[in-house]
Design a protein around this motif. Structure first.
Motif, PDB file in Angstrom:
ATOM      1  N   SER A 283      36.403  54.833  39.466  1.00  0.00           N
ATOM      2  CA  SER A 283      36.137  53.496  39.685  1.00  0.00           C
ATOM      3  C   SER A 283      34.808  53.063  40.223  1.00  0.00           C
ATOM      4  O   SER A 283      34.087  53.891  40.726  1.00  0.00           O
ATOM      5  CB  SER A 283      37.255  52.868  40.767  1.00  0.00           C
ATOM      6  N   GLU A 284      34.301  51.987  39.595  1.00  0.00           N
ATOM      7  CA  GLU A 284      33.147  51.551  39.911  1.00  0.00           C
ATOM      8  C   GLU A 284      33.171  50.776  41.195  1.00  0.00           C
ATOM      9  O   GLU A 284      31.889  50.575  41.762  1.00  0.00           O
ATOM     10  CB  GLU A 284      32.601  50.690  38.806  1.00  0.00           C
ATOM     11  N   GLY A 285      34.215  50.600  41.828  1.00  0.00           N
ATOM     12  CA  GLY A 285      34.332  49.979  43.196  1.00  0.00           C
ATOM     13  C   GLY A 285      34.268  48.500  43.204  1.00  0.00           C
ATOM     14  O   GLY A 285      34.251  47.887  44.243  1.00  0.00           O
ATOM     15  N   THR A 286      34.265  47.917  42.152  1.00  0.00           N
ATOM     16  CA  THR A 286      34.361  46.438  42.056  1.00  0.00           C
ATOM     17  C   THR A 286      35.423  45.742  42.383  1.00  0.00           C
ATOM     18  O   THR A 286      35.667  44.662  43.087  1.00  0.00           O
ATOM     19  CB  THR A 286      33.830  45.837  40.823  1.00  0.00           C
ATOM     20  N   ALA A 287      36.629  46.453  42.075  1.00  0.00           N
ATOM     21  CA  ALA A 287      38.072  46.173  42.587  1.00  0.00           C
ATOM     22  C   ALA A 287      38.890  47.395  42.386  1.00  0.00           C
ATOM     23  O   ALA A 287      38.720  48.407  41.692  1.00  0.00           O
ATOM     24  CB  ALA A 287      38.332  44.758  41.804  1.00  0.00           C
ATOM     25  N   PRO A 288      40.176  47.435  43.122  1.00  0.00           N
ATOM     26  CA  PRO A 288      40.832  48.526  42.967  1.00  0.00           C
ATOM     27  C   PRO A 288      41.268  48.853  41.529  1.00  0.00           C
ATOM     28  O   PRO A 288      41.671  47.870  40.753  1.00  0.00           O
ATOM     29  CB  PRO A 288      42.029  48.259  43.780  1.00  0.00           C
ATOM     30  N   PHE A 289      41.096  50.089  40.986  1.00  0.00           N
ATOM     31  CA  PHE A 289      41.684  50.384  39.700  1.00  0.00           C
ATOM     32  C   PHE A 289      42.185  51.494  39.439  1.00  0.00           C
ATOM     33  O   PHE A 289      42.377  52.571  40.286  1.00  0.00           O
ATOM     34  CB  PHE A 289      40.191  50.539  38.696  1.00  0.00           C
ATOM     35  N   GLY A 290      43.321  51.625  38.414  1.00  0.00           N
ATOM     36  CA  GLY A 290      44.103  52.503  38.414  1.00  0.00           C
ATOM     37  C   GLY A 290      45.433  52.433  37.582  1.00  0.00           C
ATOM     38  O   GLY A 290      45.249  51.869  36.370  1.00  0.00           O
ATOM     39  N   VAL A 291      46.439  53.034  37.765  1.00  0.00           N
ATOM     40  CA  VAL A 291      47.698  52.972  36.965  1.00  0.00           C
ATOM     41  C   VAL A 291      48.814  52.693  37.669  1.00  0.00           C
ATOM     42  O   VAL A 291      48.916  52.640  38.917  1.00  0.00           O
ATOM     43  CB  VAL A 291      47.850  54.438  36.300  1.00  0.00           C
ATOM     44  N   SER A 292      49.932  51.963  37.020  1.00  0.00           N
ATOM     45  CA  SER A 292      51.305  51.868  37.562  1.00  0.00           C
ATOM     46  C   SER A 292      52.334  52.711  36.799  1.00  0.00           C
ATOM     47  O   SER A 292      52.187  52.699  35.520  1.00  0.00           O
ATOM     48  CB  SER A 292      51.534  50.405  37.664  1.00  0.00           C
ATOM     49  N   ASN A 293      53.375  52.872  37.156  1.00  0.00           N
ATOM     50  CA  ASN A 293      54.501  53.681  36.656  1.00  0.00           C
ATOM     51  C   ASN A 293      55.564  52.781  36.822  1.00  0.00           C
ATOM     52  O   ASN A 293      56.197  52.286  37.474  1.00  0.00           O
ATOM     53  CB  ASN A 293      54.766  54.936  37.312  1.00  0.00           C
ATOM     54  N   GLU A 294      56.434  53.011  35.453  1.00  0.00           N
ATOM     55  CA  GLU A 294      57.548  51.987  35.132  1.00  0.00           C
ATOM     56  C   GLU A 294      58.919  52.724  35.698  1.00  0.00           C
ATOM     57  O   GLU A 294      59.924  51.873  35.503  1.00  0.00           O
ATOM     58  CB  GLU A 294      57.504  51.719  33.692  1.00  0.00           C
ATOM     59  N   GLY A 295      58.867  53.880  35.925  1.00  0.00           N
ATOM     60  CA  GLY A 295      60.195  54.312  36.375  1.00  0.00           C
ATOM     61  C   GLY A 295      61.051  54.857  35.037  1.00  0.00           C
ATOM     62  O   GLY A 295      60.514  54.481  34.070  1.00  0.00           O
TER      63      GLY A 295
END
Ligand code: AHR
Length: 656
Positions: free
Chosen positions: A107-119
């Motif tokens: 992340s460049e740190g401008t805002a939280p960045f990542g993934v989500s899991n759908e189950g």
């Protein structure tokens, strides 16, 4: 209760001590027949319809190890407008070799960045329950935090927690989350908060409330349904899944024990079996492996009945064969499984069992050689297994296969060969229309009493046709199965085991219908067929009592208007009469208990019926078709009783 059903039940409870009716049920209580195997009525489990991953195994994160061929299947990149970052799936310096892929989040740190899991087609969370998050994490650049967030389907934040301080080596991190609401389609987000990069793997979310509250365990509501059946045995792991479409993809029990992260993922054969029901996200994590299986058997009082690959891949697929002179490792797997289950703690495999927390044996008494195989190729392989296993473990009863049909050429070929080989128990399979079951209740009346015993290992009435997606678990099918089961029970000297198949079905991800128990991410319900199985298992009895039916009607196709079987429960001092009336008319009967001087004035009647044959259960009406208990007042061992239309009744008659 719906008023129509109430009227129907009332009609069924009319009891008179009067003159004979047209139909007579004579129970020869003074002429007890065969002893009934205490394990007779059991369960068939297979990882089909998301039965294990997305079902019984309570893991909520799909593709937790990024090992699916599409490594981000189940995951979505979360990139709010301000967030700048990058994600990549890598396999250099992995956390472990069995599951080599992992995810790098930068992340460049401008805002939280990542993934989500759908189950697994819905990630189910319950308000008031606690959820254990865990993951393997490695800090790569900078020292960003990991923000874990649970969101409801409508975008409401249900809970969040932050983790910080990751080392440059892989380390397991944990956190507990408490969703503020219940949601069947929630999402788990894993976000990098701050500038930098981390690697993550084995991302897991488990309810703390599992069966017996075991961490990383099984779904409590689903196991409860099994425990409520009081099953005599539990067949595992299938089913065609034992065979694999090719040998390389067969089920290998040794790959399913030990730390879950070391259990190598395998594509589930039901992922691609039916083009009309593809499930590209169906894989086997083996989180429910052979240790958990044996433990489950012990928990619910069921005898284990593992089925092992016999050197044959599914004959509906490749039919690949292990050459006869190379069967050694397959047979060794069987020997080792017996040792894993029963061996002393100083044996190689007994020690592994003890190390997993179970020093005592699991009391394995039966073992299946192959699933639904057929032909000379099977007989040759079975013979080789049997020679070794019988010599080393004469105490283990072997289950052999008679193919996929109850009466085709493959079946007719198998039986004489298996008889010649002195097979212990032959596994018969039958998926057919309800009428087949109604017309075949006398199937075992004429079986050889001195040959191998029968395991009715897979059966289910199909309301439309086998593998039709339109098949329903309705009362019609349930009554046909109940009628057939009276025939199995009457012949308990030949039939020693029976199980309906398949067992579970995830309503969002099934491949095969009908199925005994339906689930979604939060709920579970039993079908009318489930209640039939439950009523037989809970009202088994110890010994068969002959029943003579007179005055009944039988169609030219062999379908009767009434079916009955009786047993005696020695400890309770009760005669158990099971009667199926599949037709549209109530039937008044005279029931005579021969050889019984007197009975208690109250008889417990349990009735499974509904307003019509097409009725079934659903998530909204889980007990639309469910057993109802009543007490009947009777006056002596000669009584009349009206069996309501479309019903299965169990009468428990206490003798004096
Ligand atoms: O129960 C579904 C499948 O039916 C099983 O996997 C197989 O043994 C049979 O053909």
């Amino acid at each position: 209760m719906n008023p129509k059903l109430q009227t129907v039940l009332l009609a069924g409870t009319l009891v008179f001590a009067t003159a004979a009716s047209a139909v007579t049920i004579e129970i020869q209580s003074d002429q007890p027949g065969a002893k009934i195997n205490p394990a007779m009525w059991g369960i068939f489990f297979e990882d089909i319809n998301f039965g294990a991953d997305g079902g019984l195994y309570a893991e909520l994160v799909k593709n937790r190890g990024f090992e699916f061929p599409d490594p981000l299947m189940g995951w979505t990149k979360i990139s709010p407008s301000l967030a700048k970052g990058d994600l990549s799936v890598r396999d250099d310096a992995p956390f472990n070799a069995a599951n080599p892929h992992y995810l790098r989040l930068q992340s460049e740190g401008t805002a939280p960045f990542g993934v989500s899991n759908e189950g697994f087609r819905g990630l189910g969370l319950r308000q008031g329950e606690a959820y254990d998050f865990s993951a393997q994490v490695r800090g790569v650049v900078g020292s960003p935090a990991l923000s874990l967030q649970l969101y409801g389907a409508d975008g409401t934040l249900l809970d969040a927690v932050q983790l910080k301080g990751f080392s440059s080596g892989w380390k397991k991190v944990t956190a507990t989350l408490h969703p503020k609401d219940t949601d069947a389609n929630a999402r788990l987000c894993v976000l990098v908060d701050g500038k930098g990069a981390v690697d993550i793997d084995m991302v897991s979310l488990f309810p703390q409330h599992t069966w017996k509250n075991r961490p990383g365990g099984l779904r409590a509501d689903m196991v409860q349904m099994l425990a409520d059946m009081k099953p005599g045995f539990l067949r595992f792991p299938g089913g065609c899944i034992v065979e694999g479409s090719v040998l390389e993809r067969r089920y290998q029990w040794k790959n399913t024990i030990g730390p879950v992260e070391e259990r190598k993922l395998l594509i589930n054969r039901w992922n691609y079996e039916f083009l009309h029901r593809p499930t590209p996200d169906y894989f086997q994590s083996f989180g429910l492996g052979f240790f958990e299986y044996f433990q489950l058997c012990e928990d619910i009082g069921a005898q284990p009945l593992p089925i092992l690959n016999c050197g044959m891949a599914c004959q509906f697929n490749s039919g690949e064969l292990c050459p006869l002179d190379q069967l050694g490792p397959y047979i060794q797997d069987a020997l080792d499984l017996i040792e894993f289950a029963n061996g002393p703690t100083n044996s190689t495999w007994g020690a592994k069992r003890a190390a997993l927390g179970h020093p005592g044996p699991f009391n394995l008494k039966m073992l299946g050689v192959g699933n639904e195989q057929w032909g000379q190729q099977y007989i040759d392989r079975y013979a080789r297994f049997a020679t070794v296993l019988k010599e080393k473990h004469p105490e283990i009863q072997l289950v052999s296969a008679a193919g996929p049909s109850p009466d085709d050429e493959r079946f007719k070929f198998a039986w004489p060969k298996l008889r010649e080989l002195n097979a212990d128990i032959v596994d018969e399979h039958c998926y057919a229309k309800p009428d087949w079951f109604l017309a075949n209740t006398h199937r075992y009346d004429h079986y050889d009493r001195n040959g191998p015993k029968v395991f009715m290992g897979e059966y289910a009435a199909q309301s439309v046709a086998i593998v039709s997606t339109k098949n329903k678990n309705n009362l019609d099918c349930a009554l046909a199965e109940a009628a057939y089961m009276t025939g199995l029970e009457r012949n308990a000297d030949v039939v020693c085991l029976a199980s309906y198949a398949p067992l579970f079905s995830n309503a969002e991800a099934w491949q095969w219908t009908p199925d005994l128990i339906w689930v979604d991410s939060l709920h579970v319900y039993g079908t009318p067929n489930y209640y039939v199985q439950q009523l037989f298992a809970r009202n088994r009895g110890d010994v068969v009592l002959p029943v003579k039916l007179s005055g009944i009607e039988t169609s030219t196709a062999g379908v009767q208007n009434l079916y009955a079987s009786a047993t005696r429960d020695d400890q309770a001092g009760e005669i158990i009469l099971k009667v199926v009336n599949p037709g549209a008319a109530a039937i008044e009967t005279q029931i005579n208990l021969e050889g019984i001087a007197d009975i208690e004035p109250k008889v417990k009647a349990t009735v499974l019926t509904s307003a019509g044959l097409n009725e079934g259960n659903s998530f909204h009406a889980p007990r639309n078709v469910a057993p109802v208990e009543t007490d009947l007042n009777v006056d002596g061992p000669h009584l009349t009783h009206t069996f309501t239309q479309h019903s299965f009744t169990v009468l428990r008659i206490k003798t004096r």
